[in-house]
Design an enzyme around this catalytic site. Structure first.
Site, PDB file in Angstrom:
ATOM      1  CB  CYS A  51      -0.906   0.039   1.223  1.00  0.00           C
ATOM      2  SG  CYS A  51      -1.768  -1.486   1.587  1.00  0.00           S
ATOM      3  CG  ASP A  83      -5.168  -3.289   8.581  1.00  0.00           C
ATOM      4  OD1 ASP A  83      -4.243  -2.747   9.199  1.00  0.00           O
ATOM      5  OD2 ASP A  83      -6.345  -2.913   8.660  1.00  0.00           O
ATOM      6  CB  CYS A 124      -2.100   0.587   4.832  1.00  0.00           C
ATOM      7  SG  CYS A 124      -2.640  -1.127   5.051  1.00  0.00           S
ATOM      8  CG  ASP A 125      -7.287  -1.117   5.640  1.00  0.00           C
ATOM      9  OD1 ASP A 125      -6.967  -0.908   4.464  1.00  0.00           O
ATOM     10  OD2 ASP A 125      -7.861  -2.149   6.011  1.00  0.00           O
ATOM     11  CD  GLU A 446      -9.179  -5.089   9.607  1.00  0.00           C
ATOM     12  OE1 GLU A 446      -8.672  -5.896   8.793  1.00  0.00           O
ATOM     13  OE2 GLU A 446      -9.312  -3.883   9.381  1.00  0.00           O
ATOM     14  CB  SER A 472     -10.979  -7.299   6.631  1.00  0.00           C
ATOM     15  OG  SER A 472     -10.732  -6.879   5.308  1.00  0.00           O
TER      16      SER A 472
END
Length: 570
Positions: A51, A83, A124-125, A446, A472
Site C-alpha cells: 500500500c 493489516d 493502508c487502512d 479484524e 476487514s
C-alpha cells in the site's frame, strides 16, 4: 510570501532564531527558502506493505510542485501497519492502535517544527483516517492524498483481490482446490504496489476523503502505479498555496454536512464497516458530534448503487475507469442526497466541482441511482439486548438478512479459527468471538482470516458470526462486529453461554439473545473482569485510554470519563 508564514516565522524570524536557521541551512536551505512558507509533506511510506511502496516517489513529486509554487516543502514520515500481513495473529492488535499513533505523531511533527500548511499521503487502512484526524486536530491548511489502489490480479479470466486468497485458504482446507491452485491464486492476487483492490477499508476511506472535501476531486481513484497521477501531484502544490493564502482550514471543510456526505458515499458503495469507527473519530477531532444514530439514518435513506467487491462484481480500478468518485457524488447530488454547498480543498463547493460531471455510459460499475442495487445502503447498524450501544453489519450483496441459532463461544480469534480449520463448525451455528474489543484485545482485531475461512468452507451464508472486535472491509456474510458494550467491560456479549439462542435480523436492525433481563442481570452479578492481556507497553497504554467502539474507539476522551470506565472494570 512572508505574510503566509503564520506558523514558521516562530522558528525563522528575528536575531534570536539564528540557531534555528543554522539547522535549516545545514539541510541546504537558502535565505529564499527560509523566508518562504514551510509546507509539511507527511507520508506513511515504508516497505512493510505494498500500500505504501509508491508514497516516497509521490512525496517527491509533490515537493517539486510545492517548490514551483513558491513554498518550501519539508518531508517526514510516520508509521503504517499492514493489516493484511498482521491479519490472523497477535500483530493485528497493532492495527487500530496505529491510527492514533499516526494522528499523534503527525500532530507532534507539525507542532514541533511550526509548518504553515501540509499535505498528508496515506495508503493502508488506518493511515487514511489517521492522517485526516490529524488534519482536523491541527486545523492548518491541508490536503489529503490517497496513495492509490492496486491493480486487480488475474486468474483464470477473473479479477482477484487479496480476499480471494483468504477465502482460498478455506476452500483448500475442505478440498475444494488443490495445493497448486492455492499457490497460483497466491502468486496472482497482488500484481504490484497499491492498496487492496475492492471496496475494503482503504478504498472506502479514499471515497470518504473526496466526499468530505479534504481531497481534490478525482484524486482518490487513480491506481498507485498510474503515471497519470502526476496531474494530481502538480495540482497539489498550487492548491496548498491557495488554501494557505485564502486561510481555508480543515474545519471550514469538515463540517457536520460534510460528514453526512461522507456517510452517504460509504452507503452508496457498500463500503467497509470500519468507516463506522473512523467517521465518528474524525468528527470528534473536528469538534463535531457524529453518532451511530446519524450513520444509521443516512445508511437507511441512501441507495446502494456502486457494484463493488466484496459484495459485488468490480474493483476500485473499475471505478476509476468508469469516471472516478465524482460520478458517484454527482448521482447523490442529483437526487438531493449530497450537500452541494459544502466547501472542498479545490476552493469550490461540491456543486461547483460537479457541475459538468455526467454518468458514464456503457458501464455497470456505477449504476444510475434510480436503478440501484438496493434502496438502502450497504452497511446497517443493529441494536438489541446483546448490543445495547450498537453493532454493525455489512449487508451489501447479502441475500440472507436473518439468522437464528445456538451460540458457540470463543474468547479469542485464534480459538475460533482453529475450530473452523478443524471443521468443528456446523450450519446454523452463531459463532461468538469476544474479549477482542478496543479494551479487551486490546486493539479490536479484524477477523478476515476467520470469516474468509468460514466462507471458503461454504458456511459463509449458513452460519453467523458476532464479535466485539471488527472486520476487514473485505469481509462478507452474516458477520456482526463492533458489539458494544464490549465483553471486557461486562457487556452482554460477555454473559452469553454455549447454546444460548441468538437472533440477528439485519432488515429490522435487531440483534438479540433469548435471555430475560433478570437472567442477564444474574449472570452479570457473577461475572468477573479478566486479567488484561498486556500490562506494559503501548497496548497496555491504549487499553487504559481507549473508549467504546460506538464513539469511534478514540483515546482522547476527558480524563474523568476514562477514570469512571476504569473504576467499573477494576
Amino acid at each position: 510570501m512572508s505574510n503566509l508564514k503564520n506558523q514558521s516565522k516562530t522558528v525563522t524570524a528575528g536575531p534570536e532564531r539564528a540557531p534555528h536557521r543554522a539547522f535549516l541551512r545545514a539541510m541546504g536551505l537558502t535565505d529564499k527558502e527560509i523566508n518562504q512558507p514551510f509546507i509539511g509533506v507527511a507520508s506513511t511510506w515504508n516497505e512493510a506493505t505494498p500500500c505504501n511502496l509508491t508514497l516516497k516517489d509521490q512525496a517527491e513529486a509533490i515537493k517539486k510542485s510545492i517548490i514551483l509554487n513558491g513554498a518550501t516543502p519539508r518531508e517526514f514520515v510516520t508509521i503504517s501497519v499492514s493489516d493484511g500481513i498482521a491479519m490472523g495473529h497477535e500483530g493485528m492488535k497493532a492495527s487500530l492502535i496505529s491510527r492514533e499513533i499516526i494522528a499523534d505523531s503527525v500532530e507532534l511533527m507539525m507542532r514541533a517544527h511550526c509548518y504553515d500548511a501540509w499535505v498528508g499521503i496515506a495508503g493502508c487502512d488506518k493511515s487514511l483516517p489517521g492522517m485526516m484526524m490529524a488534519m482536523a486536530r491541527l486545523n492548518l491548511p491541508a490536503i489529503f492524498l490517497y496513495g492509490g489502489t492496486i491493480m486487480p490480479g488475474k486468474y483464470k479470466g477473473r479479477d482477484l483481490t487479496i480476499v480471494d486468497v483468504y477465502e482460498a485458504v478455506g476452500e483448500h482446507n475442505v478440498g475444494k482446490i488443490t495445493d497448486k491452485e492455492l499457490y497460483e491464486i497466491e502468486c496472482n492476487a497482488c500484481p504490484g504496489a497499491g492498496s487492496c483492490g475492492g471496496q475494503f477499508t482503504a478504498n472506502t476511506m479514499a471515497c470518504v476523503a473526496e466526499a468530505i472535501g479534504i481531497a481534490l476531486p478525482y484524486s482518490s481513484s487513480y491506481p498507485a502505479e498510474d503515471k497519470e497521477r502526476t496531474k494530481v501531484h502538480q495540482l497539489i502544490g498550487e492548491k496548498i498555496k491557495f488554501l494557505l493564502k485564502e486561510d481555508i482550514k480543515p474545519k471550514d471543510i469538515m463540517t457536520k454536512k460534510a460528514f453526512e456526505n461522507a456517510a452517504r458515499i460509504v452507503a452508496a458503495t457498500g463500503g467497509s464497516t470500519n468507516a463506522v469507527l473512523h467517521l465518528p473519530a474524525m468528527a470528534y477531532e473536528a469538534d463535531i458530534h457524529f453518532t451511530l444514530d446519524d450513520l444509521d439514518r443516512i445508511f437507511q435513506e441512501t441507495p446502494y448503487f456502486v457494484d463493488l467487491k466484496p459484495g459485488g462484481k468490480y474493483v476500485a480500478y473499475d471505478v476509476h475507469m468508469a469516471g472516478g468518485i465524482p460520478i458517484i457524488l454527482k448521482q447523490l447530488l442529483d437526487v438531493g442526497l449530497l450537500h452541494g454547498d459544502c466547501l472542498t480543498v479545490s476552493g469550490k463547493t461540491h456543486k461547483e466541482n460537479l457541475k459538468d460531471v455526467k454518468l458514464t455510459l456503457n458501464q455497470d460499475v456505477i449504476l444510475s441511482i434510480n436503478k440501484s442495487l438496493s434502496k438502502t445502503g450497504g452497511v446497517k447498524i443493529l441494536k438489541g439486548n446483546l448490543a445495547p450501544d450498537g453493532a454493525v453489519i455489512k449487508v451489501a450483496g447479502l441475500k440472507k438478512l436473518f439468522h437464528k441459532g445456538p451460540a458457540k463461544i470463543f474468547n479469542s480469534e485464534q480459538d475460533c479459527f482453529e475450530a473452523i480449520i478443524n471443521k468443528k463448525i456446523k450450519a446454523g451455528d452463531v459463532l461468538v468471538i469476544r474479549y477482542e474489543g478496543p479494551k479487551g484485545g486490546p486493539g479490536m482485531r479484524e477477523m478476515l482470516s476467520v470469516t474468509a475461512a468460514l466462507y471458503g468452507q461454504g458456511l459463509g451464508t449458513e452460519c453467523a458470526l458476532i464479535t466485539d472486535g471488527r472486520f476487514s472491509g473485505g469481509t462478507r456474510g452474516l458477520m456482526v462486529g463492533h458489539i458494544a458494550p464490549e465483553a471486557y467491560v461486562g457487556g452482554p456479549i460477555a454473559l452469553i453461554q454455549d447454546g444460548d439462542i441468538v437472533e440477528i435480523d439485519a432488515e429490522k436492525g435487531n440483534i438479540l439473545v433469548e435471555l430475560s433481563n433478570q437472567e442477564l442481570k444474574q449472570r452479570k452479578s457473577k461475572w468477573e473482569a479478566p486479567v488484561p492481556n498486556y500490562k506494559t507497553g503501548v497496548l497496555a497504554k491504549y487499553a487504559k485510554l481507549v473508549g467504546s467502539a460506538k464513539d469511534g474507539a478514540i483515546t482522547n476522551y476527558p480524563l474523568v470519563e476514562n477514570e469512571e470506565i476504569l473504576n467499573v472494570i477494576h
